[in-house]
Design a protein around this motif. Sequence first.
Motif, PDB file in Angstrom:
ATOM      1  N   THR A 270      30.665 146.106  82.232  1.00  0.00           N
ATOM      2  CA  THR A 270      31.390 146.387  83.472  1.00  0.00           C
ATOM      3  C   THR A 270      32.533 147.314  83.129  1.00  0.00           C
ATOM      4  O   THR A 270      33.307 147.034  82.205  1.00  0.00           O
ATOM      5  N   VAL A 271      32.630 148.434  83.841  1.00  0.00           N
ATOM      6  CA  VAL A 271      33.716 149.391  83.628  1.00  0.00           C
ATOM      7  C   VAL A 271      34.640 149.303  84.835  1.00  0.00           C
ATOM      8  O   VAL A 271      34.345 149.827  85.908  1.00  0.00           O
ATOM      9  N   PRO A 272      35.794 148.618  84.701  1.00  0.00           N
ATOM     10  CA  PRO A 272      36.683 148.425  85.852  1.00  0.00           C
ATOM     11  C   PRO A 272      37.542 149.637  86.164  1.00  0.00           C
ATOM     12  O   PRO A 272      38.180 149.687  87.215  1.00  0.00           O
ATOM     13  N   GLY A 273      37.585 150.604  85.275  1.00  0.00           N
ATOM     14  CA  GLY A 273      38.423 151.775  85.451  1.00  0.00           C
ATOM     15  C   GLY A 273      38.854 152.288  84.087  1.00  0.00           C
ATOM     16  O   GLY A 273      38.539 151.710  83.047  1.00  0.00           O
ATOM     17  N   ASP A 274      39.561 153.389  84.083  1.00  0.00           N
ATOM     18  CA  ASP A 274      39.997 153.972  82.814  1.00  0.00           C
ATOM     19  C   ASP A 274      41.296 153.363  82.294  1.00  0.00           C
ATOM     20  O   ASP A 274      41.547 153.370  81.092  1.00  0.00           O
ATOM     21  N   TRP A 275      42.128 152.841  83.200  1.00  0.00           N
ATOM     22  CA  TRP A 275      43.437 152.304  82.820  1.00  0.00           C
ATOM     23  C   TRP A 275      43.637 150.988  83.559  1.00  0.00           C
ATOM     24  O   TRP A 275      44.414 150.901  84.496  1.00  0.00           O
ATOM     25  N   SER A 276      42.956 149.935  83.130  1.00  0.00           N
ATOM     26  CA  SER A 276      42.948 148.707  83.930  1.00  0.00           C
ATOM     27  C   SER A 276      43.108 147.422  83.141  1.00  0.00           C
ATOM     28  O   SER A 276      43.310 146.374  83.742  1.00  0.00           O
ATOM     29  N   LEU A 277      43.013 147.455  81.826  1.00  0.00           N
ATOM     30  CA  LEU A 277      42.953 146.216  81.050  1.00  0.00           C
ATOM     31  C   LEU A 277      44.164 146.057  80.140  1.00  0.00           C
ATOM     32  O   LEU A 277      44.407 146.867  79.257  1.00  0.00           O
ATOM     33  N   GLY A 278      44.910 144.988  80.347  1.00  0.00           N
ATOM     34  CA  GLY A 278      45.995 144.639  79.437  1.00  0.00           C
ATOM     35  C   GLY A 278      47.335 145.200  79.858  1.00  0.00           C
ATOM     36  O   GLY A 278      47.426 146.198  80.571  1.00  0.00           O
ATOM     37  N   ARG A 279      48.390 144.523  79.405  1.00  0.00           N
ATOM     38  CA  ARG A 279      49.760 144.982  79.670  1.00  0.00           C
ATOM     39  C   ARG A 279      50.590 144.742  78.410  1.00  0.00           C
ATOM     40  O   ARG A 279      51.638 144.105  78.435  1.00  0.00           O
TER      41      ARG A 279
ATOM     42  N   GLN B  57      52.588 153.247  70.216  1.00  0.00           N
ATOM     43  CA  GLN B  57      52.324 153.585  71.607  1.00  0.00           C
ATOM     44  C   GLN B  57      50.897 154.083  71.791  1.00  0.00           C
ATOM     45  O   GLN B  57      50.233 153.758  72.791  1.00  0.00           O
ATOM     46  N   ALA B  58      50.391 154.846  70.840  1.00  0.00           N
ATOM     47  CA  ALA B  58      48.999 155.299  70.915  1.00  0.00           C
ATOM     48  C   ALA B  58      48.037 154.116  70.868  1.00  0.00           C
ATOM     49  O   ALA B  58      47.009 154.103  71.560  1.00  0.00           O
ATOM     50  N   ALA B  59      48.370 153.107  70.062  1.00  0.00           N
ATOM     51  CA  ALA B  59      47.511 151.923  69.958  1.00  0.00           C
ATOM     52  C   ALA B  59      47.488 151.152  71.272  1.00  0.00           C
ATOM     53  O   ALA B  59      46.450 150.607  71.674  1.00  0.00           O
ATOM     54  N   ILE B  60      48.622 151.085  71.957  1.00  0.00           N
ATOM     55  CA  ILE B  60      48.691 150.401  73.246  1.00  0.00           C
ATOM     56  C   ILE B  60      47.983 151.203  74.327  1.00  0.00           C
ATOM     57  O   ILE B  60      47.294 150.654  75.192  1.00  0.00           O
ATOM     58  N   ASP B  61      48.112 152.533  74.277  1.00  0.00           N
ATOM     59  CA  ASP B  61      47.469 153.397  75.275  1.00  0.00           C
ATOM     60  C   ASP B  61      45.948 153.409  75.153  1.00  0.00           C
ATOM     61  O   ASP B  61      45.240 153.641  76.137  1.00  0.00           O
ATOM     62  N   ALA B  62      45.421 153.203  73.958  1.00  0.00           N
ATOM     63  CA  ALA B  62      43.994 153.384  73.689  1.00  0.00           C
ATOM     64  C   ALA B  62      43.133 152.463  74.550  1.00  0.00           C
ATOM     65  O   ALA B  62      43.582 151.406  75.002  1.00  0.00           O
ATOM     66  N   PRO B  63      41.880 152.842  74.804  1.00  0.00           N
ATOM     67  CA  PRO B  63      40.995 152.038  75.650  1.00  0.00           C
ATOM     68  C   PRO B  63      40.875 150.594  75.174  1.00  0.00           C
ATOM     69  O   PRO B  63      40.768 150.320  73.984  1.00  0.00           O
ATOM     70  N   ALA B  64      40.897 149.680  76.121  1.00  0.00           N
ATOM     71  CA  ALA B  64      40.845 148.251  75.834  1.00  0.00           C
ATOM     72  C   ALA B  64      39.515 147.675  76.322  1.00  0.00           C
ATOM     73  O   ALA B  64      38.809 148.284  77.136  1.00  0.00           O
ATOM     74  N   PHE B  65      39.208 146.467  75.832  1.00  0.00           N
ATOM     75  CA  PHE B  65      37.963 145.803  76.209  1.00  0.00           C
ATOM     76  C   PHE B  65      38.110 144.307  75.934  1.00  0.00           C
ATOM     77  O   PHE B  65      39.004 143.867  75.194  1.00  0.00           O
ATOM     78  N   HIS B  66      37.212 143.511  76.531  1.00  0.00           N
ATOM     79  CA  HIS B  66      37.154 142.088  76.229  1.00  0.00           C
ATOM     80  C   HIS B  66      35.801 141.533  76.651  1.00  0.00           C
ATOM     81  O   HIS B  66      35.116 142.083  77.508  1.00  0.00           O
ATOM     82  N   THR B  67      35.422 140.424  76.043  1.00  0.00           N
ATOM     83  CA  THR B  67      34.179 139.761  76.396  1.00  0.00           C
ATOM     84  C   THR B  67      34.439 138.679  77.443  1.00  0.00           C
ATOM     85  O   THR B  67      35.502 138.058  77.468  1.00  0.00           O
ATOM     86  N   THR B  68      33.489 138.488  78.311  1.00  0.00           N
ATOM     87  CA  THR B  68      33.502 137.353  79.235  1.00  0.00           C
ATOM     88  C   THR B  68      32.400 136.365  78.873  1.00  0.00           C
ATOM     89  O   THR B  68      32.076 135.479  79.652  1.00  0.00           O
ATOM     90  N   SER B  69      31.838 136.520  77.682  1.00  0.00           N
ATOM     91  CA  SER B  69      30.773 135.639  77.205  1.00  0.00           C
ATOM     92  C   SER B  69      31.393 134.427  76.509  1.00  0.00           C
ATOM     93  O   SER B  69      31.140 134.150  75.332  1.00  0.00           O
ATOM     94  N   HIS B  70      32.241 133.727  77.257  1.00  0.00           N
ATOM     95  CA  HIS B  70      32.888 132.501  76.789  1.00  0.00           C
ATOM     96  C   HIS B  70      33.334 131.745  78.022  1.00  0.00           C
ATOM     97  O   HIS B  70      33.433 132.311  79.128  1.00  0.00           O
ATOM     98  N   LEU B  71      33.645 130.474  77.878  1.00  0.00           N
ATOM     99  CA  LEU B  71      34.109 129.704  79.025  1.00  0.00           C
ATOM    100  C   LEU B  71      35.522 130.114  79.417  1.00  0.00           C
ATOM    101  O   LEU B  71      36.397 130.205  78.560  1.00  0.00           O
ATOM    102  N   SER B  72      35.735 130.343  80.691  1.00  0.00           N
ATOM    103  CA  SER B  72      37.089 130.600  81.159  1.00  0.00           C
ATOM    104  C   SER B  72      37.939 129.358  80.969  1.00  0.00           C
ATOM    105  O   SER B  72      37.488 128.231  81.198  1.00  0.00           O
ATOM    106  N   SER B  73      39.178 129.552  80.559  1.00  0.00           N
ATOM    107  CA  SER B  73      40.106 128.430  80.450  1.00  0.00           C
ATOM    108  C   SER B  73      40.567 127.951  81.813  1.00  0.00           C
ATOM    109  O   SER B  73      41.202 126.899  81.911  1.00  0.00           O
ATOM    110  N   PHE B  74      40.266 128.704  82.855  1.00  0.00           N
ATOM    111  CA  PHE B  74      40.786 128.435  84.183  1.00  0.00           C
ATOM    112  C   PHE B  74      39.694 127.943  85.117  1.00  0.00           C
ATOM    113  O   PHE B  74      38.521 128.305  84.988  1.00  0.00           O
TER     114      PHE B  74
END
Length: 617
Positions: A579-588, A530-547
């Motif tokens: 880009t910082v979208p918020g403190d609790w915004s990335l991933g589910r 649960q701590a691993a899931i709660d921890a801050p998340a991140f991702h790169t957008t320096s790749h082609l979107s699949s969409f």
Amino acid sequence: MAFTTPDAFTTRPTLRGSFGMAASTHWLATATAQSVLERGGNAIDAAVAAGFVLHVVEPHLNGPGGDLTGLYATDATGVRVFMGQGAAPARATIEHYRDVEGLSDVPGAGALAAAVPGAVDAWLWLLAEHGTWELDEVLAYAIRYATDGHPVAPAVVTTIERIAPLFRSHWTSSAALWLDAEGNAPRPGQIITNPAYAQVLLRLLAAGPDSGTRVARIEAARAAWKTGFVAQAMEAFAATPHRHSDGRDHAGVLAASDLADFQPGDEDPVTFDFRGYTVAKTGPWGQGPVLLQMLAILEAYGRLHGLADEHLDPSTAFGIHVIVEAEKLALADRDAWYGDPAFVDVPLATLLSADYAEARAALIGERASAELRPGSPDGRPPVELKGEIGAGKTGLVDDIDEEPEETDAGLELPTDSTGQTRGDTCHLDVIDAWGNVVTVTPSGGWLQSSPTIPELGFCLGTRLQMSWLDESSQSALRPGARPRTTLSATFVSDSEGAPLLTLGTPGGDQQDQWQLPALLRILVGRWDPQAAIDAPAFHTTSHLSSFWPRVWEPAGLIIEGRVGESVLAELRERGHRITVPGDWSLGRLSAVGREPATGTLWAAANPRGVQGYAAGR
């Protein structure tokens, strides 16, 4: 250097017990799965029941007209890939889309983007093969929620409100289902129903009540779906022109025969050994192996630089930098080399080899790369990657499987850097005391994908937008080929080959990027799940979107602010465009597992969005 330890605070405990555990992106799906376990069903029965409930309660994230992929294990089978990704229809040719429809890309919304709907047939196949319950028992939960209603989640309302202008002006069958008589969206918490879908499920049950066995009754329902009234309604709808994401009206190409030809099933997983664990993913017809490539590159980076664990720590600026740079290299290879192995030669063995990983790891420098750098496995030159640099769909949100929004130019896919959830995909994990484990990521067929088919109560999906109208691409549009889905659950086994944990998340291109830090924290840092899931998340957008429309942001890095200002400052100094979208915004993320030493079962679920929950005892 020691791996960062977790904060003492977590949003909720990791649940532990010995009976059975479930976790998903919606509390009603989790409760459904646990209810099935409590009534004697196994993990397969529970997952299938929860999967059909997700169609009803998260219609903006998945639907019966969509698809799914996952993995499962039983004592008899070992770890297997669960394949519910439909292929391109027989009439889905590059020539038709280019020359007849006048398109340069597969649209992001509308029936031309629809692959063969695979989700329902796949769920029924899994139940027949490895479940124990009768179909009417499994479907009872979804039928009740569709008939009697459920409180609509705020994220569903937000999606309906954003798409309502399109519903009113063009997709009137969707307006009839999702808007009231005055054209308004439901209120959060309002009880909503979907009687048309309830009738679909009841008609599937009615197809085989007199069949001799449990499996025969399920097979009768599959036949009704694939060759009966459902397939016929889909074909009739697809043949009717309607508004697509290019702002023009087109007819689709899906036919009833395409559903009849589709066969879900299971496959051998692709695996990679990491620190004494075996990590299993789908084949390269999905993006699954990209996580394995990321792990291979990270291990190679450690060998090249004589490091232990510090480059794997997703809580430090150095660790985040190395992880993100490895992700960029693996994603570039995904875009250049992945495709359906039944149609193209994917050099997967080389892509996952130690020598190739070291060559890729040697490209990671002190500063952030702003290039698309696919490799040349076995000396093969990659196809040039083409994408627009811009502010369109760049992955600045938690939800990359996006929906269309009406503008004067047609339908566009908006970007939102606030982290507001708009809809993407679902995920669920179930484990039982008998050793059965299921991890599945259902998606597609969102209420915002195409107009609702009135007699079915749902719409078609848009997975074909991941195919290229370029014959030289490994992921080119080809009749019968599976589009390169982003759906990407993960199954980890211990050194003895026993199931250790499963996890997954919605998020399109971000699915493996959000799973990777959690895996590193659990497997290397020995963090509580649960701590691993709660921890801050991140991702790169320096790749082609699949969409659609395939944009990217050179050196882009989206990261939750909880990593701390000093970490953000160092990452900016290294050249990352933050880009910082918020403190609790990335991933589910959600996950389940078993502790090898004690056999204790556990489950954990993501607090972001205030919707995902775990349950168990």
